[in-house]
Design a protein around this motif. Structure first.
Motif, PDB file in Angstrom:
ATOM      1  N   LEU A  30       0.873  -1.169   0.000  1.00  0.00           N
ATOM      2  CA  LEU A  30       0.000   0.000   0.000  1.00  0.00           C
ATOM      3  C   LEU A  30       0.913   1.223   0.000  1.00  0.00           C
ATOM      4  N   HIS A  31       0.633   2.178  -0.882  1.00  0.00           N
ATOM      5  CA  HIS A  31       1.390   3.437  -0.910  1.00  0.00           C
ATOM      6  C   HIS A  31       0.378   4.562  -0.710  1.00  0.00           C
ATOM      7  N   ALA A  32       0.528   5.282   0.405  1.00  0.00           N
ATOM      8  CA  ALA A  32      -0.463   6.291   0.805  1.00  0.00           C
ATOM      9  C   ALA A  32      -0.151   7.693   0.274  1.00  0.00           C
ATOM     10  N   GLY A  33       0.428   7.769  -0.899  1.00  0.00           N
ATOM     11  CA  GLY A  33       0.555   9.058  -1.570  1.00  0.00           C
ATOM     12  C   GLY A  33       1.866   9.799  -1.388  1.00  0.00           C
ATOM     13  N   ASP A  34       1.990  10.757  -2.260  1.00  0.00           N
ATOM     14  CA  ASP A  34       3.184  11.613  -2.375  1.00  0.00           C
ATOM     15  C   ASP A  34       4.437  10.786  -2.639  1.00  0.00           C
ATOM     16  N   LEU A  35       4.617  10.286  -3.729  1.00  0.00           N
ATOM     17  CA  LEU A  35       4.169  10.614  -5.061  1.00  0.00           C
ATOM     18  C   LEU A  35       3.634   9.378  -5.789  1.00  0.00           C
ATOM     19  N   VAL A  36       2.679   9.591  -6.714  1.00  0.00           N
ATOM     20  CA  VAL A  36       2.136   8.509  -7.523  1.00  0.00           C
ATOM     21  C   VAL A  36       3.248   7.842  -8.326  1.00  0.00           C
ATOM     22  N   GLU A  37       4.207   8.627  -8.825  1.00  0.00           N
ATOM     23  CA  GLU A  37       5.312   8.060  -9.602  1.00  0.00           C
ATOM     24  C   GLU A  37       6.114   7.060  -8.780  1.00  0.00           C
ATOM     25  N   ASP A  38       6.233   7.305  -7.486  1.00  0.00           N
ATOM     26  CA  ASP A  38       6.965   6.382  -6.617  1.00  0.00           C
ATOM     27  C   ASP A  38       6.203   5.073  -6.449  1.00  0.00           C
ATOM     28  N   ALA A  39       4.883   5.145  -6.383  1.00  0.00           N
ATOM     29  CA  ALA A  39       4.072   3.927  -6.321  1.00  0.00           C
ATOM     30  C   ALA A  39       4.214   3.144  -7.626  1.00  0.00           C
ATOM     31  N   GLU A  40       4.278   3.853  -8.745  1.00  0.00           N
ATOM     32  CA  GLU A  40       4.496   3.190 -10.034  1.00  0.00           C
ATOM     33  C   GLU A  40       5.872   2.531 -10.056  1.00  0.00           C
ATOM     34  N   TYR A  41       6.878   3.212  -9.535  1.00  0.00           N
ATOM     35  CA  TYR A  41       8.227   2.649  -9.433  1.00  0.00           C
ATOM     36  C   TYR A  41       8.193   1.384  -8.569  1.00  0.00           C
ATOM     37  N   LEU A  42       7.518   1.455  -7.432  1.00  0.00           N
ATOM     38  CA  LEU A  42       7.385   0.309  -6.537  1.00  0.00           C
ATOM     39  C   LEU A  42       6.807  -0.887  -7.289  1.00  0.00           C
ATOM     40  N   GLY A  43       5.812  -0.629  -8.121  1.00  0.00           N
ATOM     41  CA  GLY A  43       5.208  -1.690  -8.914  1.00  0.00           C
ATOM     42  C   GLY A  43       6.141  -2.264  -9.967  1.00  0.00           C
ATOM     43  N   MET A  44       7.078  -1.452 -10.439  1.00  0.00           N
ATOM     44  CA  MET A  44       8.028  -1.927 -11.448  1.00  0.00           C
ATOM     45  C   MET A  44       9.154  -2.763 -10.836  1.00  0.00           C
ATOM     46  N   VAL A  45       9.571  -2.450  -9.605  1.00  0.00           N
ATOM     47  CA  VAL A  45      10.733  -3.128  -9.027  1.00  0.00           C
ATOM     48  C   VAL A  45      10.366  -4.297  -8.118  1.00  0.00           C
ATOM     49  N   THR A  46       9.091  -4.504  -7.895  1.00  0.00           N
ATOM     50  CA  THR A  46       8.642  -5.665  -7.126  1.00  0.00           C
ATOM     51  C   THR A  46       7.588  -6.387  -7.944  1.00  0.00           C
ATOM     52  N   ASP A  47       7.464  -7.673  -7.729  1.00  0.00           N
ATOM     53  CA  ASP A  47       6.465  -8.450  -8.472  1.00  0.00           C
ATOM     54  C   ASP A  47       5.147  -8.547  -7.710  1.00  0.00           C
ATOM     55  N   LYS A  48       4.989  -7.705  -6.685  1.00  0.00           N
ATOM     56  CA  LYS A  48       3.785  -7.730  -5.859  1.00  0.00           C
ATOM     57  C   LYS A  48       2.818  -6.626  -6.292  1.00  0.00           C
ATOM     58  N   PRO A  49       1.524  -6.841  -6.103  1.00  0.00           N
ATOM     59  CA  PRO A  49       0.553  -5.786  -6.420  1.00  0.00           C
ATOM     60  C   PRO A  49       0.797  -4.551  -5.546  1.00  0.00           C
ATOM     61  N   VAL A  50       0.543  -3.383  -6.118  1.00  0.00           N
ATOM     62  CA  VAL A  50       0.665  -2.111  -5.400  1.00  0.00           C
ATOM     63  C   VAL A  50      -0.671  -1.389  -5.495  1.00  0.00           C
ATOM     64  N   ILE A  51      -1.215  -1.034  -4.350  1.00  0.00           N
ATOM     65  CA  ILE A  51      -2.442  -0.238  -4.281  1.00  0.00           C
ATOM     66  C   ILE A  51      -2.021   1.135  -3.788  1.00  0.00           C
ATOM     67  N   ASN A  52      -2.404   2.175  -4.513  1.00  0.00           N
ATOM     68  CA  ASN A  52      -1.944   3.512  -4.133  1.00  0.00           C
ATOM     69  C   ASN A  52      -3.037   4.557  -4.314  1.00  0.00           C
ATOM     70  N   VAL A  53      -2.790   5.693  -3.686  1.00  0.00           N
ATOM     71  CA  VAL A  53      -3.676   6.847  -3.787  1.00  0.00           C
ATOM     72  C   VAL A  53      -2.841   8.088  -4.090  1.00  0.00           C
ATOM     73  N   ALA A  54      -3.510   9.136  -4.522  1.00  0.00           N
ATOM     74  CA  ALA A  54      -2.840  10.411  -4.773  1.00  0.00           C
ATOM     75  C   ALA A  54      -2.676  11.175  -3.467  1.00  0.00           C
ATOM     76  N   GLY A  55      -1.593  11.918  -3.374  1.00  0.00           N
ATOM     77  CA  GLY A  55      -1.357  12.785  -2.228  1.00  0.00           C
ATOM     78  C   GLY A  55      -1.527  14.236  -2.610  1.00  0.00           C
ATOM     79  N   ASN A  56      -1.320  15.128  -1.666  1.00  0.00           N
ATOM     80  CA  ASN A  56      -1.484  16.551  -1.944  1.00  0.00           C
ATOM     81  C   ASN A  56      -0.417  17.093  -2.886  1.00  0.00           C
ATOM     82  N   CYS A  57       0.703  16.395  -3.051  1.00  0.00           N
ATOM     83  CA  CYS A  57       1.755  16.832  -3.976  1.00  0.00           C
ATOM     84  C   CYS A  57       1.592  16.245  -5.375  1.00  0.00           C
TER      85      CYS A  57
END
Length: 158
Positions: A30-57
């Motif tokens: 789970l990635h609770a925001g700031d930044l969406v790009e980092d959650a996308e990166y997390l999804g690229m470097v791990t083979d596990k599902p990533v659930i994320n939300v947008a933050g204020n940034c």
């Protein structure tokens, strides 16, 4: 089930990598925001599902929702960055929103300060910031160990 939880990475992919390494085997992130790009990166470097939300940034149009209900290990988790609930003042509105949506766990970020609040109706968690903590403590994230009704929280510093 083991669920990795991070927030407020703010472009620090090295910190994301360190969290992945320290977490060990998890079933999802789970990635609770700031930044969406980092959650996308997390999804690229791990083979596990990533659930994320947008933050204020995150710019409008980031493609991520402000909040998501995730059903994991028999629990409903409200995932949000928290800014829309005013979590810097209080988590009461967030807790109420989670309960109103049938969630028994609420995960947020935004404050860059870790919190584990085991209330009677909902477990409220902030993993702290994986890159820029604001409480004078080291960078951190959490792992939820879900076993039926029991949820054990590991607060891990990197």
């Amino acid at each position: 089930m083991r669920v990795g939880v991070m927030s407020d990475s703010h472009g620090n992919t090295m910190a994301v990598d360190q969290a992945i390494e320290k977490a060990g085997e998890v079933d999802c992130w789970l990635h609770a925001g700031d930044l969406v790009e980092d959650a996308e990166y997390l999804g690229m470097v791990t083979d596990k599902p990533v659930i994320n939300v947008a933050g204020n940034c995150d710019w409008p149009g980031s493609g991520a929702d402000d909040e998501v209900i995730a059903e994991l290990g028999g629990h409903k988790i409200l995932l949000t960055h928290g800014h829309i609930y005013g979590v810097k003042r209080s988590t009461l509105a967030l807790r109420q929103a989670a309960v109103n949506q049938g969630a028994d766990i609420a995960v947020y970020g935004h404050t860059h300060v870790a919190e584990i609040d085991e209330g009677p109706d909902c477990l409220v968690l902030n993993p702290g910031s994986v890159s820029h903590p604001r409480d004078g403590k080291p960078q951190s994230f959490m792992v939820l160990n879900i076993n039926g009704d029991q949820v054990k929280v590991e607060h891990i510093h990197i």
